[in-house]
Design an enzyme around this catalytic site. Sequence first.
Site, PDB file in Angstrom:
ATOM      1  CG  HIS A 115      -4.826  -0.735   7.653  1.00 29.07           C
ATOM      2  ND1 HIS A 115      -4.297  -1.602   6.732  1.00 29.07           N
ATOM      3  CD2 HIS A 115      -3.852   0.169   7.917  1.00 29.07           C
ATOM      4  CE1 HIS A 115      -3.046  -1.242   6.459  1.00 29.07           C
ATOM      5  NE2 HIS A 115      -2.754  -0.165   7.164  1.00 29.07           N
ATOM      6  CE  LYS A 146      -1.468   2.012   3.582  1.00 31.58           C
ATOM      7  NZ  LYS A 146      -1.001   2.779   4.754  1.00 31.58           N
ATOM      8  CE  LYS A 186       0.110   7.928  11.693  1.00 28.02           C
ATOM      9  NZ  LYS A 186       0.276   6.487  11.899  1.00 28.02           N
ATOM     10  CG  ASP A 209      -5.044  -4.231   4.604  1.00 31.21           C
ATOM     11  OD1 ASP A 209      -4.271  -4.027   5.556  1.00 31.21           O
ATOM     12  OD2 ASP A 209      -6.194  -3.770   4.564  1.00 31.21           O
ATOM     13  CG  HIS A 210       0.139  -4.327   7.838  1.00 33.32           C
ATOM     14  ND1 HIS A 210      -0.127  -3.051   7.407  1.00 33.32           N
ATOM     15  CD2 HIS A 210       0.143  -4.254   9.188  1.00 33.32           C
ATOM     16  CE1 HIS A 210      -0.255  -2.256   8.448  1.00 33.32           C
ATOM     17  NE2 HIS A 210      -0.098  -2.963   9.546  1.00 33.32           N
TER      18      HIS A 210
HETATM   19  C1  BG6 Z   1       0.200   1.686   8.007  1.00 33.98           C
HETATM   20  C2  BG6 Z   1       0.068   3.190   8.054  1.00 33.98           C
HETATM   21  O1  BG6 Z   1      -0.442   1.173   6.874  1.00 33.98           O
HETATM   22  O2  BG6 Z   1      -0.399   1.136   9.164  1.00 33.98           O
HETATM   23  C3  BG6 Z   1       0.710   3.736   9.301  1.00 33.98           C
HETATM   24  O3  BG6 Z   1       0.685   3.747   6.909  1.00 33.98           O
HETATM   25  C4  BG6 Z   1       0.150   3.068  10.522  1.00 33.98           C
HETATM   26  O4  BG6 Z   1       0.536   5.144   9.387  1.00 33.98           O
HETATM   27  C5  BG6 Z   1       0.197   1.552  10.373  1.00 33.98           C
HETATM   28  O5  BG6 Z   1       0.909   3.465  11.633  1.00 33.98           O
HETATM   29  C6  BG6 Z   1      -0.546   0.869  11.501  1.00 33.98           C
HETATM   30  O6  BG6 Z   1      -0.279  -0.506  11.454  1.00 33.98           O
HETATM   31  P1  BG6 Z   1      -0.333  -1.356  12.763  1.00 33.98           P
HETATM   32  O7  BG6 Z   1      -0.064  -2.754  12.292  1.00 33.98           O
HETATM   33  O8  BG6 Z   1       0.688  -0.822  13.699  1.00 33.98           O
HETATM   34  O9  BG6 Z   1      -1.729  -1.184  13.300  1.00 33.98           O
END
Ligand code: BG6
Length: 501
Positions: free
Chosen positions: A251, A159, A351, A188-189
């Site tokens: 997400h 992404k 954030k 999408d992690h």
């Molecule tokens: C990323 C965003 O895709 O996801 C970041 O670009 C964000 O801004 C992050 O901090 C959050 O991922 P996780 O796995 O920490 O919830």
Amino acid sequence: MNQKPQRAGPGVLVIFGVGGDLAKRLLFPALYNLLQEGLLPEQFAIVGFGRTEVSEEQLRDQMRRNLREASGESSADAAAIEWIVSRLSFVRSDFTNPAGYDELATKLREIDQALATGGNYLFYLATAPEFFLDVVQHLGQVDLLNQANGQWRRVVVEKPFGHDLESARQLNRDLTKVAEEEQIYRIDHYLGKETVLNILVLRFANGIFEPIWNRRYIDHVQITVAETLGVETRGGYYDHTGALRDMIPNHLLQVLALTAMEPPSAFSATALRGEQVKVLAAVPPLGARDCGMCTVRAQYGAGNVEGSSVPGYREERRVAPDSRTETYVAMKLAVDNWRWVGVPFYLRTGKRLPIRRTEVVIEFRKAPLALFRGASSTLPQANRLVISIQPEESISLEFQAKVPGTEVTVTPVAMRFCSRDFFGYKNRTGYETLLFDAMIGDASLFKRGDMIENSWSIIDPVLKSWAQGAGDLHSYAAGTDGPEAAHELLRRDGHQWRALA
Ligand code: BG6
């Protein structure tokens, strides 16, 4: 997705942007974990590709150190680290330089011969998004995407996939000119997080939830992704992106899709993704008028997070001093289908909030009669199913119980399943399943082009309305739980966010 092979078949993983943070922090440690679990084949190699000014030996050294650190110096498995590092080679090149791709093609042929990797390649685009298309086009030009003779060639795209609906469509069109849709694995992690997948298991492997998983029993749904981090070193990227683009189309809408989708007819990539596409298509885009009412955007000012004072967003590095970029967004969406019509889905992410927490809260309708009203110390509360995705991975059901004693006093309690307590702790990056699935060609956990476009269709009108000035940009002090307007968004409907405490 059903029956996975015991280990991946022969192949080469090519990481574009090998010098970057993603490769170091997540991809290599994930490979190490896969190796430890016996999931990597003997006929396996990694090629790093990138502009980073190091020699092959230096890159290997960096990865060695990095893996030792990631797996905990004392408990690191030196043999596993050497196995990975000895299979790592490097092509130093710009992403736009054709010569680099010729070199890559030669290197891959040599590896195929030396390690019997069979001409199977997984290309991982861990680069800045402006290079996605360049890389794929160049791969096409040197015939590295050709799947003749039973070889497989796949491209994992990170992404952000586009920055609005039109750019996402264009990227889909351009990519599918060079590669087949089936070769493109949009990542999408969040789909690598265990509890995100547990939403599917909770819903579809149990008989008790699905009958009540609808508008008759569910009052509303809250999806929260709260972060304590600020923009760290990514001010330059973030200031042009903002919380809405950064988090919602990928997400949060992914989590919404899993929570709201219809049961798939099979646990297959086609069925799973088909249902997600349908449910996203049922989310009506917010019109210009609703946008002011149903969305809240805000930016953090200086404050105190987890005991340390932190600067405001506009004081962050590489952020414009008069930036109007939102670092927090809350919104109310609908899902207009038979199952969900009338049930609000509230989304929020930000954030510099007081705690890090990602969760889905399913709030059920209240008991129809307040039978214990006079006898209770608190008014009866709605039952909630709280699916906590991180940092804790748990599922808890909140309900009312009687306090022991002669009085009938009712109080909220919870039944809780905590993954770590039950299954023990596993040091995972969240990329293991995704990498393994891409290697074995299971696309269930990757986004299809139409899913991405449906998500952007929901967000696009909001982006446009905000650009035209709809809705104020609110502010909140770092370390507080977001702007007052986000609380008001729920209060208007008689609801309340689950506290971030
Ligand atoms: C990323 C965003 O895709 O996801 C970041 O670009 C964000 O801004 C992050 O901090 C959050 O991922 P996780 O796995 O920490 O919830």
